[in-house]
Design an enzyme around this catalytic site. Structure first.
Site, short mmCIF file in Angstrom:
data_model
loop_
_atom_site.label_atom_id
_atom_site.label_comp_id
_atom_site.label_asym_id
_atom_site.label_seq_id
_atom_site.Cartn_x
_atom_site.Cartn_y
_atom_site.Cartn_z
N ASP A 129 98.38 48.81 15.65
CA ASP A 129 99.50 48.55 16.55
C ASP A 129 99.04 48.56 18.01
OD1 ASP A 129 98.98 51.25 16.15
OD2 ASP A 129 101.07 51.89 16.20
N ASP A 147 95.23 35.39 14.53
CA ASP A 147 96.21 34.45 15.10
C ASP A 147 96.55 34.85 16.54
OD1 ASP A 147 96.38 33.19 12.59
OD2 ASP A 147 98.55 32.91 12.76
#
Ligand code: IPM
Ligand code: MG
Length: 355
Positions: A223, A251
């Protein structure tokens, strides 16, 4: 010198972008006195429609006897209702697994000509972006047991995220070996504050790091890593991570270098055979319109000639041609929605720019 290349164009924009790579490869071949023997193989939804399976045995055999595999993309809404084991994506996951390609190398480099496409502020990208994501590709949640059962609260579904020490050790070795040749810095990304598989990941990566004392290792929770990538991308050199986190973070890394349409990848195992493919998907919304960006595929072809065929000079000439073309201002639609050239035109110009 002649090389056998298996070409798996797949679905969506796969065929149109791969065709541009073939164009460029044929051109470098004639310039450098080498020859490529391209053989098409079926994969993905197209293979499913034709043969009833997304990965026919013939395709596996073709890949195994080739020097390298160049792949386009798989998938599309047409096959959303196909049985799980017949979905186009299964073709891709199976070929990675069957060829033992556990190491996925995804370089995310901010090409100077594309600085204006980067969504981050100038002061954040002043030091450039040059990250290589080393993603574990044949283990983890993608390949763990999955299923459905009826529970007290209705249907339950599960996907098991399992890693063993061998799988972690071998991908860590790839990352450390790469780091030794670069800036000697690795960030290993996991979720070891919660996941057992990540705790094992962390301890095995630590153990491997002992054999590479000149490489600086640090760990980051996924995270936080997602945040740090946009806050200060220059802190990353090599990112080592598992299958799922690598899929997601690559991505993100792609977008901060301008467009997902330009990032290539190499999937490697212990042998010399490698599979090379753009990190983007099949983009069904623009498929067949000749507007896709072929650069990710062309740069994948460059990685292929460098890594599997050992032709460094040829790889450089392809990469240079891409850089020159972008410096000349040519853009596909993903990079400039107003002033753009077609996919095939981009392929032509890059091809002409090979020197
Ligand atoms: C990728 C893709 C694939 C993956 C899909 C198409 C199965 O997203 O190569 O990143 O998740 O590995
Ligand atoms: Mg992905």
């Amino acid at each position: 010198m002649s090389f056998e290349i298996a070409v798996l164009k797949g679905d969506g924009i796969g065929p149109e972008v791969t065709d541009q790579s073939l164009k460029v490869l044929l051109n470098v071949a004639s310039k450098y006195g080498i020859s490529f023997d391209f053989t098409d193989g079926l994969i993905g939804g197209f293979a499913y429609d034709k043969t009833g399976t997304p990965l026919p045995q013939e395709t596996i055999d073709l890949c195994k006897k080739s020097d390298a595999v160049l792949l386009g993309a798989v998938g599309g809404p047409k096959w959303d209702k196909a049985p799980n084991d017949k979905r186009p994506e299964m073709g891709l996951l199976s070929i990675r697994k069957m060829l033992g390609l556990y190491a996925n190398i995804r370089p995310a480099i901010l090409i100077p000509a594309l600085k204006t496409e980067c969504p981050l502020k100038d002061e954040i990208i002043n030091n450039g972006i040059n990250i290589t994501v080393v993603r574990e590709l044949t283990g983890g949640i993608y390949f763990g047991e999955k299923g459905r059962e009826i529970g007290a609260n209705g249907i339950e579904a599960y996907d098991i995220n399992k890693y063993n020490e061998m799988e972690i050790r071998r991908i860590a070795n790839v990352a450390f070996a790469l780091a030794s040749k670069r800036n000697k810095k690795i960030v290993s990304i996991d979720k070891a504050n919660v996941l057992e598989s990540s705790k094992l990941w962390r301890s095995v990566v630590e153990e491997v790091s002992k054999s590479f004392s000149d490489v600086k290792l640090c760990h980051m929770y996924v995270d936080n890593a997602a945040m740090q990538l946009v806050k200060n991308p220059a802190q990353f050199d090599i990112i080592l991570t598992d299958n799922m986190f690598g899929d997601i973070l690559s991505d993100e890394a792609a977008q901060i270098t301008g467009s997902i349409g330009i990032l290539p990848s190499a999937s490697l195992g212990d042998g010399t055979l490698g599979l090379y493919e753009p990190i983007h998907g099949s983009a069904p919304d623009i498929a067949g319109k000749n507007v896709a960006n072929p650069i990710a595929s062309i740069l994948s072809a460059a990685m292929m000639v460098r890594i599997s065929l050992g032709l460094e000079e040829v790889a450089k000439s392809i990469e240079n041609a891409v850089n020159i073309t972008l410096e000349q201002g040519y853009r596909t639609q993903d990079l400039d929605n107003e002033n753009y050239i077609s996919c095939s035109k981009m392929g032509d110009i890059i091809s002409q720019n090979i020197v």
